[in-house]
Design a protein around this motif. Structure first.
Motif, PDB file in Angstrom:
ATOM      1  N   PHE A 170      -7.626  -1.292  -5.085  1.00  0.00           N
ATOM      2  CA  PHE A 170      -7.183   0.000  -5.567  1.00  0.00           C
ATOM      3  C   PHE A 170      -6.848   0.896  -4.383  1.00  0.00           C
ATOM      4  O   PHE A 170      -7.495   0.833  -3.341  1.00  0.00           O
ATOM      5  CB  PHE A 170      -8.279   0.683  -6.391  1.00  0.00           C
ATOM      6  N   LYS A 171      -5.859   1.742  -4.545  1.00  0.00           N
ATOM      7  CA  LYS A 171      -5.483   2.714  -3.519  1.00  0.00           C
ATOM      8  C   LYS A 171      -6.094   4.064  -3.869  1.00  0.00           C
ATOM      9  O   LYS A 171      -5.746   4.647  -4.891  1.00  0.00           O
ATOM     10  CB  LYS A 171      -3.962   2.836  -3.424  1.00  0.00           C
ATOM     11  N   ASP A 172      -7.000   4.531  -3.007  1.00  0.00           N
ATOM     12  CA  ASP A 172      -7.619   5.854  -3.190  1.00  0.00           C
ATOM     13  C   ASP A 172      -8.197   6.005  -4.586  1.00  0.00           C
ATOM     14  O   ASP A 172      -8.026   7.042  -5.248  1.00  0.00           O
ATOM     15  CB  ASP A 172      -6.582   6.972  -2.942  1.00  0.00           C
ATOM     16  N   ALA A 173      -8.890   4.976  -5.035  1.00  0.00           N
ATOM     17  CA  ALA A 173      -9.448   5.012  -6.397  1.00  0.00           C
ATOM     18  C   ALA A 173     -10.677   5.914  -6.467  1.00  0.00           C
ATOM     19  O   ALA A 173     -11.452   6.015  -5.518  1.00  0.00           O
ATOM     20  CB  ALA A 173      -9.822   3.613  -6.845  1.00  0.00           C
ATOM     21  N   ASN A 174     -10.841   6.568  -7.579  1.00  0.00           N
ATOM     22  CA  ASN A 174     -12.025   7.402  -7.852  1.00  0.00           C
ATOM     23  C   ASN A 174     -12.826   6.718  -8.937  1.00  0.00           C
ATOM     24  O   ASN A 174     -12.375   6.622 -10.084  1.00  0.00           O
ATOM     25  CB  ASN A 174     -11.592   8.798  -8.296  1.00  0.00           C
ATOM     26  N   ILE A 175     -14.010   6.239  -8.590  1.00  0.00           N
ATOM     27  CA  ILE A 175     -14.797   5.456  -9.555  1.00  0.00           C
ATOM     28  C   ILE A 175     -15.135   6.267 -10.800  1.00  0.00           C
ATOM     29  O   ILE A 175     -15.325   5.720 -11.875  1.00  0.00           O
ATOM     30  CB  ILE A 175     -16.086   4.930  -8.888  1.00  0.00           C
ATOM     31  N   PHE A 185       0.835  -1.202   0.000  1.00  0.00           N
ATOM     32  CA  PHE A 185       0.000   0.000   0.000  1.00  0.00           C
ATOM     33  C   PHE A 185       0.873   1.256   0.000  1.00  0.00           C
ATOM     34  O   PHE A 185       0.616   2.203  -0.748  1.00  0.00           O
ATOM     35  CB  PHE A 185      -0.916  -0.003   1.221  1.00  0.00           C
ATOM     36  N   LYS A 186       1.918   1.254   0.816  1.00  0.00           N
ATOM     37  CA  LYS A 186       2.812   2.409   0.891  1.00  0.00           C
ATOM     38  C   LYS A 186       3.550   2.633  -0.427  1.00  0.00           C
ATOM     39  O   LYS A 186       3.841   3.781  -0.799  1.00  0.00           O
ATOM     40  CB  LYS A 186       3.831   2.211   2.016  1.00  0.00           C
ATOM     41  N   ALA A 187       3.850   1.541  -1.134  1.00  0.00           N
ATOM     42  CA  ALA A 187       4.646   1.639  -2.364  1.00  0.00           C
ATOM     43  C   ALA A 187       3.810   1.995  -3.586  1.00  0.00           C
ATOM     44  O   ALA A 187       4.367   2.277  -4.651  1.00  0.00           O
ATOM     45  CB  ALA A 187       5.390   0.326  -2.614  1.00  0.00           C
ATOM     46  N   LEU A 188       2.492   1.996  -3.451  1.00  0.00           N
ATOM     47  CA  LEU A 188       1.622   2.342  -4.575  1.00  0.00           C
ATOM     48  C   LEU A 188       1.374   3.842  -4.641  1.00  0.00           C
ATOM     49  O   LEU A 188       1.176   4.500  -3.610  1.00  0.00           O
ATOM     50  CB  LEU A 188       0.277   1.632  -4.444  1.00  0.00           C
ATOM     51  N   ASN A 189       1.362   4.373  -5.839  1.00  0.00           N
ATOM     52  CA  ASN A 189       0.941   5.742  -6.039  1.00  0.00           C
ATOM     53  C   ASN A 189      -0.572   5.838  -5.883  1.00  0.00           C
ATOM     54  O   ASN A 189      -1.297   4.837  -5.980  1.00  0.00           O
ATOM     55  CB  ASN A 189       1.349   6.232  -7.432  1.00  0.00           C
ATOM     56  N   GLU A 190      -1.063   7.039  -5.660  1.00  0.00           N
ATOM     57  CA  GLU A 190      -2.504   7.247  -5.522  1.00  0.00           C
ATOM     58  C   GLU A 190      -3.221   6.783  -6.779  1.00  0.00           C
ATOM     59  O   GLU A 190      -2.784   7.060  -7.899  1.00  0.00           O
ATOM     60  CB  GLU A 190      -2.798   8.728  -5.281  1.00  0.00           C
ATOM     61  N   GLY A 191      -4.299   6.036  -6.581  1.00  0.00           N
ATOM     62  CA  GLY A 191      -5.033   5.484  -7.703  1.00  0.00           C
ATOM     63  C   GLY A 191      -4.447   4.187  -8.223  1.00  0.00           C
ATOM     64  O   GLY A 191      -4.946   3.618  -9.198  1.00  0.00           O
ATOM     65  N   GLY A 192      -3.393   3.707  -7.560  1.00  0.00           N
ATOM     66  CA  GLY A 192      -2.699   2.497  -7.998  1.00  0.00           C
ATOM     67  C   GLY A 192      -3.484   1.228  -7.712  1.00  0.00           C
ATOM     68  O   GLY A 192      -4.432   1.211  -6.928  1.00  0.00           O
ATOM     69  N   LEU A 193      -3.055   0.153  -8.342  1.00  0.00           N
ATOM     70  CA  LEU A 193      -3.741  -1.138  -8.255  1.00  0.00           C
ATOM     71  C   LEU A 193      -2.780  -2.222  -7.807  1.00  0.00           C
ATOM     72  O   LEU A 193      -1.651  -2.305  -8.289  1.00  0.00           O
ATOM     73  CB  LEU A 193      -4.322  -1.514  -9.624  1.00  0.00           C
ATOM     74  N   PHE A 194      -3.245  -3.067  -6.886  1.00  0.00           N
ATOM     75  CA  PHE A 194      -2.492  -4.250  -6.466  1.00  0.00           C
ATOM     76  C   PHE A 194      -3.276  -5.489  -6.851  1.00  0.00           C
ATOM     77  O   PHE A 194      -4.481  -5.582  -6.585  1.00  0.00           O
ATOM     78  CB  PHE A 194      -2.268  -4.237  -4.954  1.00  0.00           C
ATOM     79  N   ALA A 224      -4.671  -2.580   5.605  1.00  0.00           N
ATOM     80  CA  ALA A 224      -3.488  -1.895   5.084  1.00  0.00           C
ATOM     81  C   ALA A 224      -3.830  -0.508   4.541  1.00  0.00           C
ATOM     82  O   ALA A 224      -2.940   0.332   4.386  1.00  0.00           O
ATOM     83  CB  ALA A 224      -2.830  -2.727   3.989  1.00  0.00           C
ATOM     84  N   GLY A 225      -5.115  -0.288   4.235  1.00  0.00           N
ATOM     85  CA  GLY A 225      -5.531   1.022   3.743  1.00  0.00           C
ATOM     86  C   GLY A 225      -6.302   0.999   2.432  1.00  0.00           C
ATOM     87  O   GLY A 225      -6.816   2.027   1.998  1.00  0.00           O
ATOM     88  N   PHE A 226      -6.369  -0.159   1.778  1.00  0.00           N
ATOM     89  CA  PHE A 226      -7.102  -0.253   0.515  1.00  0.00           C
ATOM     90  C   PHE A 226      -8.599  -0.063   0.773  1.00  0.00           C
ATOM     91  O   PHE A 226      -9.165  -0.695   1.669  1.00  0.00           O
ATOM     92  CB  PHE A 226      -6.860  -1.613  -0.143  1.00  0.00           C
ATOM     93  N   THR A 227      -9.222   0.801  -0.009  1.00  0.00           N
ATOM     94  CA  THR A 227     -10.647   1.075   0.177  1.00  0.00           C
ATOM     95  C   THR A 227     -11.525   0.313  -0.806  1.00  0.00           C
ATOM     96  O   THR A 227     -12.708   0.104  -0.551  1.00  0.00           O
ATOM     97  CB  THR A 227     -10.926   2.588   0.034  1.00  0.00           C
ATOM     98  N   GLU A 228     -10.984  -0.073  -1.935  1.00  0.00           N
ATOM     99  CA  GLU A 228     -11.705  -0.855  -2.937  1.00  0.00           C
ATOM    100  C   GLU A 228     -11.023  -2.208  -3.052  1.00  0.00           C
ATOM    101  O   GLU A 228      -9.926  -2.323  -3.603  1.00  0.00           O
ATOM    102  CB  GLU A 228     -11.713  -0.140  -4.291  1.00  0.00           C
ATOM    103  N   VAL A 229     -11.630  -3.242  -2.492  1.00  0.00           N
ATOM    104  CA  VAL A 229     -11.016  -4.566  -2.390  1.00  0.00           C
ATOM    105  C   VAL A 229     -12.014  -5.619  -2.844  1.00  0.00           C
ATOM    106  O   VAL A 229     -13.193  -5.566  -2.494  1.00  0.00           O
ATOM    107  CB  VAL A 229     -10.587  -4.858  -0.930  1.00  0.00           C
ATOM    108  N   ASP A 230     -11.543  -6.600  -3.621  1.00  0.00           N
ATOM    109  CA  ASP A 230     -12.450  -7.685  -4.008  1.00  0.00           C
ATOM    110  C   ASP A 230     -11.660  -8.860  -4.576  1.00  0.00           C
ATOM    111  O   ASP A 230     -10.470  -8.745  -4.887  1.00  0.00           O
ATOM    112  CB  ASP A 230     -13.454  -7.206  -5.050  1.00  0.00           C
ATOM    113  N   CYS A 231     -12.372  -9.975  -4.715  1.00  0.00           N
ATOM    114  CA  CYS A 231     -11.848 -11.156  -5.403  1.00  0.00           C
ATOM    115  C   CYS A 231     -12.323 -11.098  -6.845  1.00  0.00           C
ATOM    116  O   CYS A 231     -13.516 -10.974  -7.114  1.00  0.00           O
ATOM    117  CB  CYS A 231     -12.353 -12.433  -4.727  1.00  0.00           C
ATOM    118  N   ILE A 232     -11.387 -11.174  -7.765  1.00  0.00           N
ATOM    119  CA  ILE A 232     -11.690 -11.102  -9.190  1.00  0.00           C
ATOM    120  C   ILE A 232     -12.034 -12.479  -9.751  1.00  0.00           C
ATOM    121  O   ILE A 232     -12.901 -12.628 -10.619  1.00  0.00           O
ATOM    122  CB  ILE A 232     -10.485 -10.514  -9.957  1.00  0.00           C
ATOM    123  N   TYR A 233     -11.351 -13.499  -9.229  1.00  0.00           N
ATOM    124  CA  TYR A 233     -11.506 -14.851  -9.778  1.00  0.00           C
ATOM    125  C   TYR A 233     -11.157 -15.872  -8.703  1.00  0.00           C
ATOM    126  O   TYR A 233     -10.250 -15.640  -7.904  1.00  0.00           O
ATOM    127  CB  TYR A 233     -10.571 -15.028 -10.982  1.00  0.00           C
TER     128      TYR A 233
END
Length: 232
Positions: free
Chosen positions: A222-227, A133-142, A202-211
């Motif tokens: 997503f980190k601080d994602a804007n839909i 989370f710390k290493a991602l830029n704003e709007g980043g994806l893990f 860890a701080g992620f606000t948008e979290v889910d299982c894709i598959y």
């Protein structure tokens, strides 16, 4: 981690050729996240944690050849194969990193990992997710494409039994099967739900299982994602 280095280093040359035998849901497992990676339209940098031979990065590169790739792994022989894979490309760099107890150097728009984090104890998983989370830029994806425990002991036992039966009759040679079964002793699976909560903590606000297919799951956040900025 030394044992992980040794066992995966020993199979580095054969690793890619064995993947489709050992991952029955190979295509969906590795491709399901690609549409989500594509939504990060302003991405410039990507980190592959536990990159191994670079198989996951290869699939992302085919869709996003403009990205600057950093591949990190603890196994020098595995990274050596990755270097051969991407030889001649100037947007790839490689770092030796034990991410189980180290901070993540640099900042990235996307961080991916496949079949690596399940080797960590739960406390180290949480610490890693914090570092991601710390290493991602704003709007980043893990994205983590990994193996998880079943939701109950019964389902987990059935999943593991089915996997063992499937790969035993997959056509993989006997010695490779023995090595694969031996490597499972290094596994420290955690439930999917537990890890989604770890990402939220860890701080992620948008979290889910894709598959998900039995023990194989692809999940992230997503980190601080804007839909409103998402590509729909």
């Amino acid at each position: 981690m030394t044992e992980i280095q040794e066992k995966f280093g020993a199979v580095s040359k054969q690793y890619d050729s064995q993947r489709q035998y050992l991952i029955p849901c190979f295509n969906d497992f590795y491709h399901s996240c690609l549409p989500f990676i594509k939504t990060v339209t302003n991405a410039k940098t990507i980190l592959d944690l536990g990159a191994g031979t670079g198989l996951f990065s290869q699939l992302v590169y085919e869709q996003n050849p403009h990205l600057q790739f950093t591949l990190a792994d603890i196994s020098a022989p595995m990274l050596s194969v990755a270097k051969e894979r991407f030889d001649g490309l100037d947007n790839f760099k490689f770092i030796d990193l034990d991410f189980s107890n180290s901070d993540i150097p640099g900042k990235y728009d996307i961080i991916i990992s496949s079949l690596a984090i399940h080797h960590l104890e739960d406390a180290h998983k949480q610490n890693l997710y914090n570092n991601v989370f710390k290493a991602l830029n704003e709007g980043g994806l893990f994205i983590n494409a990994d193996q998880v425990t079943g939701r109950t002991m019964l389902f987990d036992s059935l999943y593991k039994y089915e996997w063992r039966e499937t790969v035993s009759h997959s056509g993989l040679d006997h010695e490779a099967l023995i090595q694969a079964f031996e490597r499972t002793k290094l596994d420290k699976f955690a439930p999917l739900e537990t890890q989604l909560k770890m990402l939220e903590e860890a701080g992620f606000t948008e979290v889910d299982c894709i598959y998900k297919n039995m023990n194989f799951a692809v999940f992230g956040g997503f980190k601080d994602a804007n839909i409103e900025t998402a590509v729909i």
